[in-house]
Design a protein around this motif. Sequence first.
Motif, PDB file in Angstrom:
ATOM      1  N   GLY A 134     -52.256 -58.674  33.628  1.00 56.50           N
ATOM      2  CA  GLY A 134     -54.158 -58.496  34.536  1.00 56.50           C
ATOM      3  C   GLY A 134     -55.517 -58.317  33.683  1.00 56.50           C
ATOM      4  O   GLY A 134     -56.271 -58.428  33.490  1.00 56.50           O
ATOM      5  N   ASP A 192     -59.576 -39.586  28.731  1.00 57.30           N
ATOM      6  CA  ASP A 192     -60.607 -40.994  28.842  1.00 57.30           C
ATOM      7  C   ASP A 192     -60.714 -41.732  28.167  1.00 57.30           C
ATOM      8  O   ASP A 192     -61.123 -40.836  27.458  1.00 57.30           O
ATOM      9  N   SER A 193     -60.806 -43.112  28.402  1.00 56.86           N
ATOM     10  CA  SER A 193     -61.164 -43.555  27.601  1.00 56.86           C
ATOM     11  C   SER A 193     -61.643 -45.137  27.931  1.00 56.86           C
ATOM     12  O   SER A 193     -61.273 -45.603  29.055  1.00 56.86           O
ATOM     13  N   LEU A 250     -61.732 -49.485  27.571  1.00 60.14           N
ATOM     14  CA  LEU A 250     -61.201 -50.376  26.966  1.00 60.14           C
ATOM     15  C   LEU A 250     -62.433 -51.320  26.948  1.00 60.14           C
ATOM     16  O   LEU A 250     -62.869 -52.225  28.191  1.00 60.14           O
ATOM     17  N   LEU A 283     -52.440 -50.347  35.089  1.00 57.25           N
ATOM     18  CA  LEU A 283     -51.796 -51.195  35.112  1.00 57.25           C
ATOM     19  C   LEU A 283     -51.337 -52.120  36.623  1.00 57.25           C
ATOM     20  O   LEU A 283     -51.531 -52.701  37.463  1.00 57.25           O
ATOM     21  N   VAL A 325     -58.607 -55.123  37.283  1.00 53.93           N
ATOM     22  CA  VAL A 325     -58.945 -54.298  35.560  1.00 53.93           C
ATOM     23  C   VAL A 325     -58.702 -54.916  35.027  1.00 53.93           C
ATOM     24  O   VAL A 325     -57.598 -55.567  34.195  1.00 53.93           O
ATOM     25  N   ALA A 326     -59.850 -55.852  35.176  1.00 56.58           N
ATOM     26  CA  ALA A 326     -59.266 -57.170  34.316  1.00 56.58           C
ATOM     27  C   ALA A 326     -60.863 -57.702  33.253  1.00 56.58           C
ATOM     28  O   ALA A 326     -60.233 -58.430  32.416  1.00 56.58           O
ATOM     29  N   HIS A 327     -61.374 -56.835  33.054  1.00 52.67           N
ATOM     30  CA  HIS A 327     -62.573 -56.847  32.066  1.00 52.67           C
ATOM     31  C   HIS A 327     -62.623 -55.400  31.480  1.00 52.67           C
ATOM     32  O   HIS A 327     -61.936 -54.314  32.417  1.00 52.67           O
ATOM     33  N   ASP A 328     -63.685 -55.468  31.034  1.00 56.46           N
ATOM     34  CA  ASP A 328     -63.616 -53.996  30.426  1.00 56.46           C
ATOM     35  C   ASP A 328     -63.979 -52.623  31.312  1.00 56.46           C
ATOM     36  O   ASP A 328     -64.161 -52.943  32.652  1.00 56.46           O
ATOM     37  N   SER A 329     -63.281 -51.526  30.825  1.00 56.93           N
ATOM     38  CA  SER A 329     -62.404 -50.485  32.026  1.00 56.93           C
ATOM     39  C   SER A 329     -62.531 -48.961  31.581  1.00 56.93           C
ATOM     40  O   SER A 329     -62.940 -49.230  30.268  1.00 56.93           O
ATOM     41  N   CYS A 330     -62.997 -48.480  32.464  1.00 55.36           N
ATOM     42  CA  CYS A 330     -62.753 -47.356  32.063  1.00 55.36           C
ATOM     43  C   CYS A 330     -61.323 -46.160  33.071  1.00 55.36           C
ATOM     44  O   CYS A 330     -61.264 -46.587  33.654  1.00 55.36           O
ATOM     45  N   LEU A 331     -60.968 -45.729  32.042  1.00 56.96           N
ATOM     46  CA  LEU A 331     -59.742 -44.296  32.818  1.00 56.96           C
ATOM     47  C   LEU A 331     -60.066 -43.206  32.855  1.00 56.96           C
ATOM     48  O   LEU A 331     -60.671 -42.445  31.979  1.00 56.96           O
ATOM     49  N   ILE A 332     -59.986 -42.170  33.753  1.00 55.38           N
ATOM     50  CA  ILE A 332     -60.740 -41.029  33.906  1.00 55.38           C
ATOM     51  C   ILE A 332     -59.925 -40.363  34.405  1.00 55.38           C
ATOM     52  O   ILE A 332     -59.845 -40.442  35.885  1.00 55.38           O
ATOM     53  N   ALA A 386     -69.592 -44.081  32.663  1.00 55.19           N
ATOM     54  CA  ALA A 386     -68.817 -45.652  33.444  1.00 55.19           C
ATOM     55  C   ALA A 386     -69.447 -46.513  33.741  1.00 55.19           C
ATOM     56  O   ALA A 386     -69.630 -47.421  34.644  1.00 55.19           O
ATOM     57  N   GLY A 443     -72.122 -47.986  32.260  1.00 64.68           N
ATOM     58  CA  GLY A 443     -72.335 -49.009  31.107  1.00 64.68           C
ATOM     59  C   GLY A 443     -71.296 -50.419  32.373  1.00 64.68           C
ATOM     60  O   GLY A 443     -70.877 -51.100  31.477  1.00 64.68           O
ATOM     61  N   ASP A 444     -71.580 -50.123  33.408  1.00 68.49           N
ATOM     62  CA  ASP A 444     -70.726 -51.366  34.629  1.00 68.49           C
ATOM     63  C   ASP A 444     -69.978 -51.692  34.749  1.00 68.49           C
ATOM     64  O   ASP A 444     -69.526 -52.488  34.156  1.00 68.49           O
ATOM     65  N   PHE A 445     -68.547 -50.698  33.483  1.00 65.54           N
ATOM     66  CA  PHE A 445     -67.412 -50.320  34.260  1.00 65.54           C
ATOM     67  C   PHE A 445     -66.436 -50.741  34.936  1.00 65.54           C
ATOM     68  O   PHE A 445     -66.991 -50.334  36.006  1.00 65.54           O
ATOM     69  N   ASN A 460     -66.499 -53.333  39.228  1.00 66.85           N
ATOM     70  CA  ASN A 460     -67.759 -53.421  37.768  1.00 66.85           C
ATOM     71  C   ASN A 460     -68.698 -54.467  39.450  1.00 66.85           C
ATOM     72  O   ASN A 460     -68.409 -54.519  40.216  1.00 66.85           O
ATOM     73  N   THR A 517     -61.753 -58.704  40.136  1.00 61.05           N
ATOM     74  CA  THR A 517     -62.961 -58.418  38.557  1.00 61.05           C
ATOM     75  C   THR A 517     -62.600 -59.974  38.163  1.00 61.05           C
ATOM     76  O   THR A 517     -62.155 -60.114  37.402  1.00 61.05           O
TER      77      THR A 517
END
Lengths: 242, 242
Positions: A82, A126-127, A129, B113, B123-130, B149, B152-154, B223, B235
């Motif tokens: 993904g 928190d991160s 990508l 994932l 979750v195929a493009h720029d992403s944030c994990l919170i 987030a 930034g349109d994550f 996003n 996405t």
Amino acid sequence: MLQIVGIGPGEKKHWTYAAYEAIAGAELIVGYRTYLALVKPYFPEKTYLESGMRDEEARCRAAITEAAAGKKVVLVCSGDSGIYGLASLVYELLAEMGEELEVAVIPGVTAALSGSALLGAPVAHDSCLISLSDQMTPWETIEKRLIAAATGDFVIALYNPSSHERPEHLKRACELLLRYRSPETVCGIAAKIGRDGEWAKVLTLQELRDAEVDMQTTVFIGNSETKEWDGKMVTPRGYFSK
Amino acid sequence: MLQIVGIGPGEKKHWTYAAYEAIAGAELIVGYRTYLALVKPYFPEKTYLESGMRDEEARCRAAITEAAAGKKVVLVCSGDSGIYGLASLVYELLAEMGEELEVAVIPGVTAALSGSALLGAPVAHDSCLISLSDQMTPWETIEKRLIAAATGDFVIALYNPSSHERPEHLKRACELLLRYRSPETVCGIAAKIGRDGEWAKVLTLQELRDAEVDMQTTVFIGNSETKEWDGKMVTPRGYFSK
């Protein structure tokens, strides 16, 4: 049936059982030739459809067409299927083609995880990508996301930090980040993860700005709490600052 | 030697070969009892050291102590060993204890994932994990990251979206996000991933605000480009908007 499989960074040790079983049961294995080279040693007798680096759309269309004709097809991605993988493009093409097909997405260990494990534990909190490739994303969008990630004090994993065609992208990203984050911010580089010649290095954001990296590299920017301990890059979870 | 192993969301099919081999070679397996219950059926003859949910520090100290005494110890985490896992705490404790120990971090498929794969390809493009847990992170920091987030349109993956003690966290997060993002933003819920009773659902941000979720759930916010196609949350990577 079409299964889109992430095989992780390289060596079979980072494949999941589901990835192995999907490939073992496939009648046709489709993918970029560099990734298929990681698969073939385990399944030399299988039928493969290889393509070049920029042929993602043709690769996915071929996989869909063969699966729609009744074959058990596996589409191989490195890392996760993904995250910057092909699952999304397959769904887009199915919508465009009006094709109905049974699709399964098999997740795999993406470079943010495998690179983090190699460096210690930078991606522990928190991160974000972010890919620095502007092939399909305008550079202004990438800059907007870098600024958002910096102001949110996220740990950042940078995919595609550089290439022959855009050797300056990492430097430009670091210069932007340096407006918001300390030059002493702990950073890391992980390269050829899970493959021959794997290496990792911890350095500061200031040093990262002038580092030379290639496409086989993933770059990590710590948050304001990230430390270097004994050569490892570690972002505290907060157990000792409660 | 101490190996910190991520076993993915649950069932063995999402374990990596490296995770299996580390556990198979261990003399002592340490972990939270709910995660060890996923391991024991495959290794009924092994020695286990179980602990409760909030005992992370004691769990890590015990693993370090046993490994320092010469045992081959594996510390089991669900999902990844790094992302909201125990690798970081182990390195922190080693620094505090002044202990020198050979440590290996074995990455695993984290919920961003596995949940994404279940929903399609969000979750195929720029992403944030919170994480929405404020046990160790002040709620103000979580809000700052949610705003970053959103601006930034994550794509956003929310871990620990709710619990008995904080049932309102997801609603508060959604209300904050609704100030920056359309109420029609495509969102997804993935629950009990890789375990009995696994399910996923696509809904809007407006609907997500009032959804009831528990700790076994991961929540995904698309996003501005994320679509729902045929029940899947996808996405686009940008292949068709070049």
